[in-house]
Design an enzyme around this catalytic site. Structure first.
Site, PDB file in Angstrom:
ATOM      1  N   GLY A 135     -27.959 -41.173  -1.872  1.00  0.00           N
ATOM      2  CA  GLY A 135     -28.197 -40.546  -0.579  1.00  0.00           C
ATOM      3  C   GLY A 135     -29.672 -40.196  -0.492  1.00  0.00           C
ATOM      4  O   GLY A 135     -30.513 -41.006  -0.103  1.00  0.00           O
ATOM      5  N   SER A 136     -30.011 -38.989  -0.924  1.00  0.00           N
ATOM      6  CA  SER A 136     -31.423 -38.605  -0.989  1.00  0.00           C
ATOM      7  C   SER A 136     -32.171 -39.442  -2.023  1.00  0.00           C
ATOM      8  O   SER A 136     -33.358 -39.731  -1.870  1.00  0.00           O
ATOM      9  CB  SER A 136     -31.547 -37.115  -1.333  1.00  0.00           C
ATOM     10  OG  SER A 136     -30.965 -36.312  -0.317  1.00  0.00           O
ATOM     11  N   TRP A 162     -21.564 -43.035   4.900  1.00  0.00           N
ATOM     12  CA  TRP A 162     -22.139 -42.173   5.936  1.00  0.00           C
ATOM     13  C   TRP A 162     -22.798 -42.980   7.050  1.00  0.00           C
ATOM     14  O   TRP A 162     -23.809 -42.562   7.615  1.00  0.00           O
ATOM     15  CB  TRP A 162     -23.163 -41.181   5.360  1.00  0.00           C
ATOM     16  CG  TRP A 162     -22.699 -40.418   4.169  1.00  0.00           C
ATOM     17  CD1 TRP A 162     -23.278 -40.379   2.936  1.00  0.00           C
ATOM     18  CD2 TRP A 162     -21.537 -39.575   4.073  1.00  0.00           C
ATOM     19  NE1 TRP A 162     -22.567 -39.584   2.087  1.00  0.00           N
ATOM     20  CE2 TRP A 162     -21.489 -39.071   2.758  1.00  0.00           C
ATOM     21  CE3 TRP A 162     -20.537 -39.199   4.968  1.00  0.00           C
ATOM     22  CZ2 TRP A 162     -20.490 -38.212   2.309  1.00  0.00           C
ATOM     23  CZ3 TRP A 162     -19.534 -38.356   4.519  1.00  0.00           C
ATOM     24  CH2 TRP A 162     -19.522 -37.866   3.219  1.00  0.00           C
ATOM     25  N   GLN A 304     -30.720  -3.260  22.083  1.00  0.00           N
ATOM     26  CA  GLN A 304     -31.816  -3.963  21.443  1.00  0.00           C
ATOM     27  C   GLN A 304     -31.331  -4.912  20.356  1.00  0.00           C
ATOM     28  O   GLN A 304     -31.917  -5.995  20.145  1.00  0.00           O
ATOM     29  CB  GLN A 304     -32.807  -2.972  20.837  1.00  0.00           C
ATOM     30  CG  GLN A 304     -33.670  -2.265  21.858  1.00  0.00           C
ATOM     31  CD  GLN A 304     -34.741  -1.401  21.208  1.00  0.00           C
ATOM     32  OE1 GLN A 304     -34.844  -1.347  19.984  1.00  0.00           O
ATOM     33  NE2 GLN A 304     -35.539  -0.734  22.021  1.00  0.00           N
ATOM     34  N   ILE A 363     -23.067 -13.153  18.554  1.00  0.00           N
ATOM     35  CA  ILE A 363     -23.199 -12.404  19.802  1.00  0.00           C
ATOM     36  C   ILE A 363     -21.899 -12.444  20.601  1.00  0.00           C
ATOM     37  O   ILE A 363     -21.499 -11.465  21.235  1.00  0.00           O
ATOM     38  CB  ILE A 363     -24.379 -12.955  20.630  1.00  0.00           C
ATOM     39  CG1 ILE A 363     -25.704 -12.562  19.965  1.00  0.00           C
ATOM     40  CG2 ILE A 363     -24.344 -12.451  22.071  1.00  0.00           C
ATOM     41  CD1 ILE A 363     -26.931 -13.237  20.552  1.00  0.00           C
ATOM     42  N   GLY A 365     -19.028 -12.619  19.272  1.00  0.00           N
ATOM     43  CA  GLY A 365     -18.018 -11.906  18.502  1.00  0.00           C
ATOM     44  C   GLY A 365     -16.770 -12.751  18.283  1.00  0.00           C
ATOM     45  O   GLY A 365     -16.847 -13.938  17.979  1.00  0.00           O
ATOM     46  N   GLY A 366     -15.604 -12.121  18.466  1.00  0.00           N
ATOM     47  CA  GLY A 366     -14.345 -12.828  18.274  1.00  0.00           C
ATOM     48  C   GLY A 366     -14.210 -14.032  19.180  1.00  0.00           C
ATOM     49  O   GLY A 366     -13.665 -15.071  18.784  1.00  0.00           O
ATOM     50  N   GLU A 389     -30.368 -38.075   7.683  1.00  0.00           N
ATOM     51  CA  GLU A 389     -31.730 -38.618   7.798  1.00  0.00           C
ATOM     52  C   GLU A 389     -32.742 -37.782   7.010  1.00  0.00           C
ATOM     53  O   GLU A 389     -33.857 -37.538   7.450  1.00  0.00           O
ATOM     54  CB  GLU A 389     -32.143 -38.758   9.260  1.00  0.00           C
ATOM     55  CG  GLU A 389     -31.308 -39.798   9.989  1.00  0.00           C
ATOM     56  CD  GLU A 389     -31.947 -40.269  11.268  1.00  0.00           C
ATOM     57  OE1 GLU A 389     -33.127 -40.624  11.237  1.00  0.00           O
ATOM     58  OE2 GLU A 389     -31.248 -40.281  12.281  1.00  0.00           O
ATOM     59  N   THR A 391     -32.250 -34.546   3.965  1.00  0.00           N
ATOM     60  CA  THR A 391     -31.886 -33.131   3.942  1.00  0.00           C
ATOM     61  C   THR A 391     -33.127 -32.256   4.104  1.00  0.00           C
ATOM     62  O   THR A 391     -34.262 -32.719   3.948  1.00  0.00           O
ATOM     63  CB  THR A 391     -31.213 -32.784   2.603  1.00  0.00           C
ATOM     64  OG1 THR A 391     -32.155 -32.986   1.543  1.00  0.00           O
ATOM     65  CG2 THR A 391     -29.968 -33.642   2.362  1.00  0.00           C
TER      66      THR A 391
END
Length: 409
Positions: A135-136, A162, A304, A363, A365-366, A389, A391
């Site tokens: 891969g790499s 891949w 904030q 932000i 949340g659930g 492409e 890592t």
């Protein structure tokens, strides 16, 4: 040579708005369905072909934009719509870049049109480089290409993994070893035409994200392709290999161009633009949610802790886009990446996409954790940008080697 600018011209703005409209009206409404189905969204690709977005002409217009901003602008808008579907639409482009970067004029004119098909019969293409053990570490590549001089054919054997569109593509571009003694310098790229015996699809992967994009192994068993399918031609390959052998004997460390690396160098800013699109989409959902969601009698953006997160998200997205645009302009202007600016843009934008989508989910949340809201999907999709492409670790290695001129390992 176009001067660098942060302002799109009127033609570019018109194209951007057109792509954005397609992403909003066609891609987004289909995103959840194809993510669940984990199948190639052929109807959406065909719609993109009908309006001209999925076509050789459109890709060429953006690729040859003298400002360099055509491709990143298009990528950002499409991936703002949905990463999985967008990758199905643009995945062919990596194979096309491979041919453009390394092919002859005849190869470009012959094979790139066959990668796309037409609006009534759309096709896709695949670029096959990674392997189960390579891969790499591209130096560990095992797929071999052996020249049969009597028949003027190359015989390919090995397994690729891949591969976007692997096995379902009309045209496959395969990177293989032609001279094992030279390591990565002994690689070359080959066109495998439609219907070539010996090429088959192996395992299709079930993925964490970008699930509307087909990813699979490609198995090559005594695949024979004509000599004309060697990208760049045999004369050019022989000259390159001879230079590499001479430098190896003399101890000269001068770099020799690697076909696969040339493809990745050209595409890295585009991947950065994809990441910017996903990050921007998640940020916009989070911003709208924060302005309308009330807790303790007031919108949560009035706190904030939320507002500052959104400020950081927007700042990071804009910074990532600027790095992508700089690298894209440099490539179009023929300026060398003396500080690995292409890798910088891909690295930063990829990391921003992961961070911003995670913040957006938090932000919400659930609600952000459910599939009722798109940030859950965007968060899953964003993970791929720091992996494919090259890592993030490989990008840092490229940057470190470039700025230090040292063989850092």
């Amino acid at each position: 040579m176009a001067e660098f600018t942060m302002e799109l011209n009127d033609d570019q703005k018109q194209v951007r708005d057109w792509i954005h409209g397609f992403a909003a009206d066609v891609i987004r409404p289909a995103a959840a369905e194809w993510d669940e189905r984990e199948e190639t969204p052929w109807p959406v690709i065909q719609e993109a072909a009908k309006v001209g977005i999925y076509s050789l002409d459109f890709y060429a217009q953006q690729f040859f934009d003298p400002t360099g901003l055509g491709v990143p602008m298009a990528m950002e808008e499409l991936f703002w719509g949905d990463a999985g579907i967008a990758l199905s639409i643009v995945g062919t482009g990596l194979a096309a870049i491979g041919v453009l970067a390394n092919g002859t004029e005849e190869q470009i004119g012959t094979w790139i049109p066959q990668m796309y098909g037409d609006q009534n019969d759309v096709k896709v293409a695949a670029f096959c480089s990674s392997e189960p053990d390579a891969g790499s570490d591209v130096g560990a590549m095992r797929t071999r290409a052996v020249y049969d001089q009597a028949k003027d054919e190359w015989v390919l054997n090995g397994t690729k993994t891949w591969a976007t569109n692997g096995g379902i593509a009309n045209v496959h571009i395969v990177v293989a070893v032609v001279d094992p003694e030279l390591g990565t310098k002994g690689h070359a790229s080959f066109i495998v035409p439609p219907g070539t015996p010996g090429l088959s699809q192996g395992q299709k992967f079930k993925k964490h994200g970008i699930r509307a994009s087909h990813t699979a192994e490609v198995v090559l068993e005594d695949v024979r392709v004509p000599g004309s399918c060697l990208l760049g031609g045999k004369d050019k390959l022989d000259e390159r290999l001879a230079r590499a052998h001479e430098r190896a004997r003399s101890g000269d460390g001068e770099r020799v161009k690697n076909a696969a690396m040339a493809t990745f160098e050209a595409s890295r800013p585009a991947v950065g633009a994809m990441a910017v699109g996903t990050a921007r989409a998640a940020y916009e959902v989070a911003l709208d949610y924060a302005k309308t969601r009330t807790q303790f009698g007031r919108p949560i953006i009035d706190n904030q802790g939320v507002a500052f997160q959104l400020a950081d998200m927007r700042t990071q997205i804009d910074a990532a886009r600027l790095l992508v645009w700089r690298a894209s302009w440099m490539a179009a202007a023929g300026r060398p990446f003396t500080s690995a600016e292409g890798s910088m843009s891909k690295l930063y934008a990829s990391e921003v996409a992961k961070k911003v989508t995670a913040q957006a989910l938090q932000i919400l949340g659930g609600n952000g954790y459910t599939r009722e809201y798109p940030v859950e999907r965007m968060h899953r999709d964003s993970a791929i940008y720091t992996i494919f492409e090259g890592t993030s670790e490989i990008q840092r290695l490229v940057i470190a080697r470039t700025i230090s001129d040292m063989p850092i390992r």
